[in-house]
Design a protein around this motif. Structure first.
Motif, PDB file in Angstrom:
ATOM      1  N   VAL A 162       0.852  -1.192   0.000  1.00 16.21           N
ATOM      2  CA  VAL A 162       0.000   0.000   0.000  1.00 16.21           C
ATOM      3  C   VAL A 162       0.890   1.246   0.000  1.00 16.21           C
ATOM      4  CG1 VAL A 162      -1.649   1.353   1.351  1.00 16.21           C
ATOM      5  CG2 VAL A 162      -1.959  -1.100   1.110  1.00 16.21           C
ATOM      6  N   GLY A 163       1.974   1.176   0.769  1.00 16.46           N
ATOM      7  CA  GLY A 163       2.911   2.290   0.849  1.00 16.46           C
ATOM      8  C   GLY A 163       3.650   2.535  -0.452  1.00 16.46           C
ATOM      9  N   ARG A 196      -8.083   5.561   8.659  1.00 15.10           N
ATOM     10  CA  ARG A 196      -9.393   5.617   8.022  1.00 15.10           C
ATOM     11  C   ARG A 196      -9.430   4.919   6.665  1.00 15.10           C
ATOM     12  NH1 ARG A 196     -11.490  11.528   8.160  1.00 15.10           N
ATOM     13  NH2 ARG A 196      -9.713  11.655   6.776  1.00 15.10           N
ATOM     14  N   ASP A 197      -8.375   5.106   5.892  1.00 12.29           N
ATOM     15  CA  ASP A 197      -8.361   4.519   4.556  1.00 12.29           C
ATOM     16  C   ASP A 197      -6.930   4.239   4.108  1.00 12.29           C
ATOM     17  OD1 ASP A 197      -7.287   6.995   3.800  1.00 12.29           O
ATOM     18  OD2 ASP A 197      -9.289   7.821   3.644  1.00 12.29           O
ATOM     19  N   ARG A 198      -6.794   3.652   2.939  1.00 11.76           N
ATOM     20  CA  ARG A 198      -5.483   3.231   2.447  1.00 11.76           C
ATOM     21  C   ARG A 198      -4.540   4.415   2.269  1.00 11.76           C
ATOM     22  NH1 ARG A 198      -6.276  -0.209  -0.674  1.00 11.76           N
ATOM     23  NH2 ARG A 198      -4.580  -0.563  -2.093  1.00 11.76           N
ATOM     24  N   THR A 199      -5.081   5.587   2.016  1.00  6.59           N
ATOM     25  CA  THR A 199      -4.220   6.759   1.861  1.00  6.59           C
ATOM     26  C   THR A 199      -3.488   7.066   3.174  1.00  6.59           C
ATOM     27  OG1 THR A 199      -5.715   7.678   0.207  1.00  6.59           O
ATOM     28  CG2 THR A 199      -4.137   9.173   1.206  1.00  6.59           C
ATOM     29  N   GLN A 200      -4.245   7.085   4.266  1.00  8.14           N
ATOM     30  CA  GLN A 200      -3.601   7.312   5.560  1.00  8.14           C
ATOM     31  C   GLN A 200      -2.629   6.171   5.867  1.00  8.14           C
ATOM     32  OE1 GLN A 200      -6.553   8.073   8.592  1.00  8.14           O
ATOM     33  NE2 GLN A 200      -7.001  10.107   7.757  1.00  8.14           N
ATOM     34  N   ALA A 202      -0.904   4.477   3.644  1.00  6.70           N
ATOM     35  CA  ALA A 202       0.284   4.688   2.818  1.00  6.70           C
ATOM     36  C   ALA A 202       1.197   5.730   3.476  1.00  6.70           C
ATOM     37  CB  ALA A 202      -0.124   5.143   1.420  1.00  6.70           C
ATOM     38  N   ILE A 203       0.606   6.803   3.978  1.00  2.68           N
ATOM     39  CA  ILE A 203       1.382   7.836   4.661  1.00  2.68           C
ATOM     40  C   ILE A 203       2.087   7.234   5.872  1.00  2.68           C
ATOM     41  CG2 ILE A 203       1.206   9.984   5.960  1.00  2.68           C
ATOM     42  CD1 ILE A 203      -1.274  10.617   4.174  1.00  2.68           C
TER      43      ILE A 203
END
Lengths: 212, 212
Positions: A162-163, A196-200, A202-203
């Motif tokens: 994901v990252g 919350r989601d894959r974006t967070q 990845a961060i």
DNA sequence: GAAAAACTGTGACTTGAGTCATTTTCGTAA
DNA sequence: TTACGAAAATGACTCAAGTCACAGTTTTTC
């Protein structure tokens, strides 16, 4: 013969430096400037090997000047003149391409040494300056003590992907799983890490350096 | 009186160090160890103020030992004994909490100096070691020359918020925009940067340090 | 050897994200 | 003055992502 440009707004300091430098017969100060803008002009007129640059100056400061000189003349060496209180500037100067640091209080022997070591391609950094800079640099690359990341190996592998910006489909392909399974794992991971989601996620992965 | 633990597998070097250290009457080597595991045992038995630690050792190396000691006794100072060839270890050691570096070739005067400066809370790093380490550290925190990021100010602001893990709705609220506008901007940004979705954009933002 | 945790899978459902076409306004550079 | 890019907005459409419930298998741990 090494051709040097001296950039320093205080005439007295400049004179002192020049005298110290020219004690060595291989070194010659062939130009001087009182601020960054003048330095750029002098660079165009002369063939300069090395610049000795103060940080605090009127009109254009040493950081900006360093950046611009390195852009146009990447092979020119730049030594930053600094005091004990300049450490936040020092890190920036290094990123801008400076080749070393001189303490204003250094004796002429150290000065000459620094010039030569810098010309040989090394990095001349006074011990005390380095000691102040290192902790600052480390803070950024540290905050990931890899401790208590409560993820299972599978979850870690997925987090890593994901990252890297992969989609569920791609992750499934790499790990030989079904898309549904990947989704389930991600739901699990998000819950564990309170995200919350894959974006967070990845961060999180990038900041915690989960790249193995 | 400063109580010191010496960790070094070569008995000869250890003896030499001990003699050099105890030239100073404020310094006393009250324990010695041949590797990291033994060092941990000695730590439990004695009240240690400072550890002098070799990196290359059998059984448990200096890095692992440094990490474990700092976990249990965060206030103990640790000086790493190093050679010119250890620079990749050196960075890791600093992250693990080491308080300084000693070159094995250093003379006793420097050695004593380093011990005191480290006890005072400073960081003792030999000039040559620092010069080797700094470029390595910079590489990581550098790769973002902030140059040629072809984004408009608005797009940058949105990129920054995406990099914080915000949803389109939240971004719209912060910037007083409609959700649709945010989406349009993001489409634009993804196209410019050749990315696929907000997750890749968030990764981009973090790696390029777009946090202003 | 049983219990717990990890790993895998399916299907159904909801929603946020991203694309596209199209329009309007505004400032600035040719 | 015109032309252009940036900024803002709307509506409609598609789909990847995420949640949930449920279930089977494998591995670890006590």
């Amino acid at each position: 013969m090494i051709h040097i440009l001296l950039v320093e707004d205080q005439a007295l300091v400049r004179q002192g430096l020049k005298m110290m430098i020219e004690q060595d017969e291989q070194l010659q100060v062939i130009a001087e400037a009182e601020h960054g803008l003048e330095a750029l002009q002098k660079m165009e007129k002369h063939m300069i090997d090395l610049v000795i640059m103060d940080i605090r100056m009127p009109v254009m400061n040493g950081l900006e000047a360093t950046r611009k000189i390195k852009e146009q003349w990447p092979n020119v060496k730049i030594l930053i003149l600094t005091t004990f209180n300049d450490d936040e500037y020092a890190v920036q100067a290094l990123k801008d391409g400076a080749n070393g640091f001189l303490l204003k209080t250094a004796e002429q022997q150290k000065l000459i040494q620094a010039i030569y070591s810098c010309m040989r391609g090394g990095m001349a950094i006074h011990e005390d300056v380095a000691a102040k800079m290192l902790p600052r640099l480390l803070e950024k690359s540290k905050q990931a003590p890899t401790t208590n990341i409560p993820l299972t190996p599978r979850e870690l592998a997925i987090t890593k992907l994901v990252g890297e910006g992969k989609t569920n489909k791609e992750i499934a392909a790499v790990l030989h799983l079904s898309v549904g399974t990947v989704k389930n794992h991600i739901t699990q991971i998000l819950q564990k890490l309170d995200l919350r989601d894959r974006t967070q996620l990845a961060i999180y992965a990038v900041k915690h350096d989960i790249t193995s």
